[in-house]
Design a protein around this motif. Sequence first.
Motif, PDB file in Angstrom:
ATOM      1  N   GLU A 160       0.821  -1.210   0.000  1.00 53.19           N
ATOM      2  CA  GLU A 160       0.000   0.000   0.000  1.00 53.19           C
ATOM      3  C   GLU A 160       0.858   1.265   0.000  1.00 53.19           C
ATOM      4  N   LEU A 161       2.035   1.203   0.617  1.00 46.92           N
ATOM      5  CA  LEU A 161       2.977   2.322   0.487  1.00 46.92           C
ATOM      6  C   LEU A 161       3.334   2.534  -0.976  1.00 46.92           C
ATOM      7  N   ARG A 162       3.615   1.441  -1.661  1.00 47.70           N
ATOM      8  CA  ARG A 162       3.991   1.535  -3.073  1.00 47.70           C
ATOM      9  C   ARG A 162       2.813   1.990  -3.930  1.00 47.70           C
ATOM     10  N   ARG A 163       1.617   1.514  -3.614  1.00 45.87           N
ATOM     11  CA  ARG A 163       0.436   1.948  -4.374  1.00 45.87           C
ATOM     12  C   ARG A 163       0.224   3.461  -4.223  1.00 45.87           C
ATOM     13  N   THR A 164       0.507   3.979  -3.025  1.00 46.15           N
ATOM     14  CA  THR A 164       0.317   5.402  -2.744  1.00 46.15           C
ATOM     15  C   THR A 164       1.332   6.262  -3.491  1.00 46.15           C
ATOM     16  N   ASN A 165       2.498   5.699  -3.809  1.00 47.49           N
ATOM     17  CA  ASN A 165       3.574   6.475  -4.417  1.00 47.49           C
ATOM     18  C   ASN A 165       3.900   6.072  -5.850  1.00 47.49           C
ATOM     19  N   ALA A 166       3.194   5.084  -6.390  1.00 43.72           N
ATOM     20  CA  ALA A 166       3.482   4.589  -7.731  1.00 43.72           C
ATOM     21  C   ALA A 166       3.149   5.636  -8.790  1.00 43.72           C
ATOM     22  N   MET A 167       3.910   5.654  -9.869  1.00 41.20           N
ATOM     23  CA  MET A 167       3.626   6.561 -10.979  1.00 41.20           C
ATOM     24  C   MET A 167       2.484   6.031 -11.844  1.00 41.20           C
ATOM     25  N   LYS A 168       2.265   4.731 -11.815  1.00 41.11           N
ATOM     26  CA  LYS A 168       1.201   4.109 -12.597  1.00 41.11           C
ATOM     27  C   LYS A 168       0.253   3.385 -11.647  1.00 41.11           C
ATOM     28  N   GLY A 169      -1.033   3.649 -11.781  1.00 41.23           N
ATOM     29  CA  GLY A 169      -2.015   2.997 -10.926  1.00 41.23           C
ATOM     30  C   GLY A 169      -2.022   3.528  -9.500  1.00 41.23           C
ATOM     31  N   ARG A 170      -1.586   4.770  -9.321  1.00 40.20           N
ATOM     32  CA  ARG A 170      -1.509   5.348  -7.970  1.00 40.20           C
ATOM     33  C   ARG A 170      -2.894   5.494  -7.361  1.00 40.20           C
ATOM     34  N   ARG A 171      -2.960   5.173  -6.064  1.00 41.88           N
ATOM     35  CA  ARG A 171      -4.169   5.429  -5.298  1.00 41.88           C
ATOM     36  C   ARG A 171      -3.759   5.870  -3.906  1.00 41.88           C
ATOM     37  N   ASP A 172      -4.292   6.964  -3.419  1.00 36.70           N
ATOM     38  CA  ASP A 172      -3.898   7.486  -2.112  1.00 36.70           C
ATOM     39  C   ASP A 172      -4.484   6.622  -1.007  1.00 36.70           C
ATOM     40  N   VAL A 173      -3.620   5.849  -0.370  1.00 41.02           N
ATOM     41  CA  VAL A 173      -4.046   4.928   0.676  1.00 41.02           C
ATOM     42  C   VAL A 173      -3.450   5.311   2.025  1.00 41.02           C
ATOM     43  N   VAL A 174      -2.138   5.481   2.061  1.00 42.29           N
ATOM     44  CA  VAL A 174      -1.441   5.720   3.324  1.00 42.29           C
ATOM     45  C   VAL A 174      -1.444   7.221   3.621  1.00 42.29           C
ATOM     46  N   PRO A 175      -2.155   7.665   4.663  1.00 43.27           N
ATOM     47  CA  PRO A 175      -2.301   9.110   4.904  1.00 43.27           C
ATOM     48  C   PRO A 175      -0.996   9.800   5.257  1.00 43.27           C
ATOM     49  N   GLU A 176      -0.050   9.084   5.857  1.00 43.57           N
ATOM     50  CA  GLU A 176       1.240   9.687   6.202  1.00 43.57           C
ATOM     51  C   GLU A 176       1.971  10.180   4.961  1.00 43.57           C
ATOM     52  N   CYS A 177       1.815   9.485   3.852  1.00 34.71           N
ATOM     53  CA  CYS A 177       2.479   9.899   2.614  1.00 34.71           C
ATOM     54  C   CYS A 177       1.876  11.181   2.046  1.00 34.71           C
ATOM     55  N   LEU A 178       0.636  11.452   2.404  1.00 35.36           N
ATOM     56  CA  LEU A 178      -0.058  12.610   1.861  1.00 35.36           C
ATOM     57  C   LEU A 178       0.273  13.896   2.610  1.00 35.36           C
ATOM     58  N   CYS A 179       0.931  13.775   3.755  1.00 33.12           N
ATOM     59  CA  CYS A 179       1.361  14.982   4.487  1.00 33.12           C
ATOM     60  C   CYS A 179       2.878  14.932   4.693  1.00 33.12           C
ATOM     61  N   CYS A 180       3.578  14.377   3.721  1.00 32.78           N
ATOM     62  CA  CYS A 180       5.023  14.153   3.811  1.00 32.78           C
ATOM     63  C   CYS A 180       5.792  15.463   3.649  1.00 32.78           C
ATOM     64  N   SER A 181       6.780  15.672   4.515  1.00 34.42           N
ATOM     65  CA  SER A 181       7.615  16.866   4.390  1.00 34.42           C
ATOM     66  C   SER A 181       8.512  16.809   3.169  1.00 34.42           C
ATOM     67  N   GLY A 182       8.693  15.622   2.605  1.00 34.16           N
ATOM     68  CA  GLY A 182       9.501  15.488   1.400  1.00 34.16           C
ATOM     69  C   GLY A 182       8.835  16.034   0.160  1.00 34.16           C
ATOM     70  N   ALA A 183       7.570  16.472   0.284  1.00 33.89           N
ATOM     71  CA  ALA A 183       6.865  17.007  -0.876  1.00 33.89           C
ATOM     72  C   ALA A 183       7.563  18.219  -1.466  1.00 33.89           C
ATOM     73  N   ILE A 184       8.390  18.882  -0.657  1.00 40.04           N
ATOM     74  CA  ILE A 184       9.135  20.030  -1.156  1.00 40.04           C
ATOM     75  C   ILE A 184      10.045  19.631  -2.318  1.00 40.04           C
ATOM     76  N   CYS A 185      10.428  18.367  -2.365  1.00 32.84           N
ATOM     77  CA  CYS A 185      11.345  17.889  -3.409  1.00 32.84           C
ATOM     78  C   CYS A 185      10.668  17.853  -4.773  1.00 32.84           C
ATOM     79  N   TRP A 186       9.356  17.638  -4.818  1.00 26.62           N
ATOM     80  CA  TRP A 186       8.704  17.603  -6.135  1.00 26.62           C
ATOM     81  C   TRP A 186       7.738  18.760  -6.349  1.00 26.62           C
ATOM     82  N   GLU A 187       7.340  19.444  -5.283  1.00 25.80           N
ATOM     83  CA  GLU A 187       6.462  20.598  -5.456  1.00 25.80           C
ATOM     84  C   GLU A 187       7.216  21.918  -5.403  1.00 25.80           C
TER      85      GLU A 187
END
Length: 390
Positions: free
Chosen positions: A341-368
Motif C-alpha cells: 500500500e505504500l507503493r500503491r500510494t507512491n506509484a507513478m502508474k495505478g496510484r491510489r492514495d491509501v497511506v495518509p502519512e504519505c499525503l502529508c510528507c515533508s519530502g513534498a518540497i522535493c517535487w512541489e
Amino acid sequence: MRFRYSDLPRRAVSRFRLYRAERSIQSAAHNGYLEVSFPPSSLNLMMADTCNSQCVMCGKDYRACGSSHYLSLTDIETIYSHLDMGRLVDVIYGGGGEPYLNPDLGRIARFTRHKYPFVQHTVITNAIDLKEDITEALLESGTHFLVSVNAATAATYKDVSGVDGFEHVVGNLRRLFRQRQNHVSTISLSMILMKRNIHDLPEFIDLASDLGADSVKTLYSRIYPQNYRLKHGRQQTISENDSLFYHQKESDRLVGEAGKKAKQSGIRFQRVPLFSETHSVKKRDCTEPWRSLFINFNGDVYPCPASEILFRPKIDGGQYQSGNVLREHYKEFWNNRFWQELRRTNAMKGRRDVVPECLCCSGAICWEGPCNERNHILDWTESDKSDLRL
C-alpha cells in the motif's frame, strides 16, 4: 574464467551496484509494481535512542526522553544475516539520536567494511562527542561523514542546539580533518536552515572552507506539529515563524551569497531551491518504498526519513505491520500489505492514495518546490485520526 567482484576496483563495483539498484527501483515505481523481486538496497540504522543535544528543530527530545538503547554489533550481524547483502548499496549510521553514543559504532563500521567491502557507509553526527579511537575506526573503514553543525557562531549554535559548545565542536572537527589526511573518506558539513540561523550561512561556507570540508549540504527546516516541538528544560521552542517560508527574500539573498562564496572557495554547495526560482510542480515521486529500510534500535522497520516520528505511533501500536528485521528475514515483510500500500500510494502508474502519512510528507518540497506552506509547516491531522490498519 568466472567473473568475480574482487577482480574490479571497489569504487567500480559500488557504482555498478548503485546503477543496478536504481534501474530496478525506477522501473518498479514507474510501472506501479506493488510486489518486487529485488531486496532493499539502502539501510538507515538508528544507532542510539539518546542524544547529547536538544536541537530546536528536532521532532523528538532524545536527550531528555531517549531510552539509551542502541543497536549492538550482535544486532547488526543479525540484521545483515536477514538481508541480501550482495544487493545492498549503502548503510547510514544515523537517524534518531547521536551515533557516537553507541559504544559499538567503530566495531560495526569495521565489521561492515571487512565482511561487505562494496557497501558504502556514512555516519551522520553532531561532532559533540567525537572519540578519537572511534573516528579512526570509521576512517579506516572508509566511512564518509556528514556533520550536522547548523551554525557558524557560538551564539547561534547555542540557540539552535541547546548546547554551549561551538568552540568545542570546531576543535573536534579540526581533529577529524587531521585524522582524515591519510584516508579516502569524504567529510561534509550540513545546516538545517531557519530564521534563527540563516544569517550564519555565508559565514558557514567560510568555516567549511577553513576546515577543509568537501561539501556543504543545506535543507529547509520543517516545523513539526506543536506536541513534537517541546524540549525538556528548554524554555524557547521553535515556532512557525522560524520557517523561512515566511522570510523568502532574506532566505534567497543569503543562500545566493553563500553560493557565490562556495564557488570562490571550490566547495560543492548542495543548496536548497530558491523561493524565487520557477518550479514545475510534479506528482509525488518518492521511491523510498522500493528502496529503503530505516531500522530502529529494537529492529522495527520504518519506510523513509522522519518516518520514525510520523509512523512510529501506529507501528508501535500494531496498527501498521512494517516488519522487524531483528526477528524476521526481509522476505517475510518486504512485500506484505503495508509495503504494497505504500507503493500503491507512491506509484507513478495505478496510484491510489491509501497511506495518509504519505499525503502529508515533508519530502513534498522535493517535487512541489518550496513555495507551498504545507511543505514547511507540517499538519499531521489526517494521519493522526486515520484508523487504517495495514
